[in-house]
Design an enzyme around this catalytic site. Structure first.
Site, PDB file in Angstrom:
ATOM      1  N   SER A 162       0.873  -1.166   0.000  1.00 35.03           N
ATOM      2  CA  SER A 162       0.000   0.000   0.000  1.00 35.03           C
ATOM      3  C   SER A 162       0.917   1.225   0.000  1.00 35.03           C
ATOM      4  O   SER A 162       2.100   1.107   0.355  1.00 35.03           O
ATOM      5  CB  SER A 162      -0.835  -0.030   1.291  1.00 35.03           C
ATOM      6  OG  SER A 162      -1.395   1.229   1.550  1.00 35.03           O
ATOM      7  N   TYR A 175      -1.637  -1.368  10.320  1.00 27.80           N
ATOM      8  CA  TYR A 175      -1.772  -1.665   8.884  1.00 27.80           C
ATOM      9  C   TYR A 175      -0.556  -1.134   8.133  1.00 27.80           C
ATOM     10  O   TYR A 175       0.080  -1.856   7.354  1.00 27.80           O
ATOM     11  CB  TYR A 175      -3.064  -1.037   8.339  1.00 27.80           C
ATOM     12  CG  TYR A 175      -3.254  -1.245   6.854  1.00 27.80           C
ATOM     13  CD1 TYR A 175      -3.744  -2.454   6.360  1.00 27.80           C
ATOM     14  CD2 TYR A 175      -2.931  -0.240   5.935  1.00 27.80           C
ATOM     15  CE1 TYR A 175      -3.900  -2.657   4.986  1.00 27.80           C
ATOM     16  CE2 TYR A 175      -3.090  -0.428   4.578  1.00 27.80           C
ATOM     17  CZ  TYR A 175      -3.579  -1.635   4.103  1.00 27.80           C
ATOM     18  OH  TYR A 175      -3.737  -1.830   2.746  1.00 27.80           O
TER      19      TYR A 175
END
Ligand code: NAP
Length: 255
Positions: A162, A175
Site C-alpha cells: 500500500s 496496517y
C-alpha cells in the site's frame, strides 16, 4: 514492458493473451472478496487453475461454483490466517503437493485494516492481529510453499502493499507498519532468491473500490474509485510469463 519506461496506466492496461495462464497453478490469498476475487477470476479466465483461499468456507464454495459455471477450474483452500497453526499450513501444502506437485504463482493479497488510531492509543490486540494476518502469515505461507514453488519451471511470488507501506502517514497504525514489513520481506526474499527461477515482486494497487477501502474512507464517494476488476493488469503481468524480467520491484498503480 520495462519498469522504468512504464507508467501506472501501462500496468493497468496490460492485457495478456487468451489462455496465457494455461497449465499454471496459482494460489490467491483472500480471493473471496475485492481485489483477490477479481484477480482470481481474471487468472481463471486466462486458463489458470486457481487455488482460491479465504477464511469463509461458504464464500469459497460459492465462488468455486460460480467459476465452475464459467468453465474455470479452481480448488478451495480454507485457512483463517488469524488463527491457523503449523498443522493447518502443512495440510494446505500437502494438499497442493498431492494434487499438483508444484505451485507456479503465489499472490499474497489477504489483509485486514485494523484500527486507524494514533500509536499512543492503538489497541494492542488489534495491533497483534493485523501484524499476524498481514505480515507473519505471508511469511509462514511463503516459507512453507517455497519447495513447491521451486518445483515450478517459472514460479512467481507477488506481495500486496500500500502507499502507507513506504510513505509514513499518521494514524495508519499496524496496517501501515505491517505493509512496511511486507515490503521489507519481499525485497529481502528477492535478494535471497536471486539465483533461483523464482521472481518476487510487489503490487501497490492504489485506491480501489472494495470493502477495505470503504472501511478506511466511509464518507468518500466510492463511485469515483477504480473497481477491482479494472486493476488486475499488474498482478497478471507479474504472475505470468511476460513479467519475468522484473524481480524485487514494486509496481505502483496509483495514477
Ligand atoms: P477486502 O475487500 O477487504 O478483501 C480482503 C480479503 O482478505 C477477503 O477475501 C478476506 O476474506 C480476506 N481475509 C481477511 N482476513 C483474513 C483471514 N484472517 N484469513 C483469510 N483471509 C482473510 O480487501 P481489498 O481492498 O481487496 O485488499 C486486497 C489487498 O490490497 C490487501 O492486501 C490490501 O492491503 C491491499 N490494498 C488495497 C487498497 C484498496 O484501496 N482497496 C489499497 C492499497 C492496498 P473475507 O471475504 O472473509 O472477508
Amino acid at each position: 514492458m520495462s519498469k522504468d519506461a512504464a507508467t501506472p496506466a501501462d500496468w493497468l492496461e496490460y492485457a495478456p493473451k487468451a489462455q496465457s495462464f494455461e497449465n499454471r497453478i496459482v494460489l490467491v490469498t483472500g480471493s473471496t472478496a475485492g481485489i483477490g476475487e477479481a484477480v482470481a477470476r481474471a487468472l481463471g479466465t486466462l486458463g489458470a487453475t486457481v487455488i482460491l483461499h479465504g477464511r469463509s468456507k461458504r464464500k469459497l464454495e460459492a465462488l468455486h461454483e460460480e467459476l465452475a459455471a464459467d468453465g474455470i477450474e479452481s480448488v478451495c483452500a480454507q485457512l483463517d490466517l488469524s488463527r491457523a497453526q503449523g498443522d493447518h499450513y502443512q495440510e494446505l501444502v500437502d494438499s497442493i503437493e498431492e494434487r499438483f506437485g508444484r505451485l507456479d504463482g503465489l499472490l499474497h493479497n489477504a489483509s485486514i485494516l485494523g484500527d486507524r488510531s494514533p500509536i499512543e492509543h492503538h489497541d494492542i490486540g488489534v495491533w497483534q492481529r493485523v501484524m499476524h494476518v498481514n505480515l507473519t502469515a505471508p511469511f509462514i505461507l511463503t516459507r512453507c510453499l517455497l519447495p513447491l514453488l521451486k518445483a515450478s519451471a517459472m514460479p512467481a511470488i507477488v506481495f500486496t502493499t500500500s502507499t502507507v507501506g513506504h510513505v509514513p502517514k499518521a494514524y495508519w497504525g499496524a496496517y501501515s507498519v505491517s505493509k512496511f514489513g511486507v515490503e521489507g520481506l519481499a525485497r529481502m526474499l528477492a535478494i535471497e532468491l536471486e539465483q533461483t527461477a523464482i521472481r518476487v515482486n510487489l503490487v501497490n494497487p492504489g485506491a480501489t473500490r472494495t470493502s477495505m477501502r470503504r472501511q478506511a474512507y466511509p464518507a468518500e464517494d466510492a463511485k469515483k474509485l477504480r473497481t477491482a476488476e479494472s486493476i488486475v493488469g499488474p498482478y497478471l503481468y507479474l504472475l505470468g510469463i511476460e513479467g519475468r524480467a522484473l524481480h524485487g520491484e514494486r509496481l505502483d498503480c496509483q495514477p
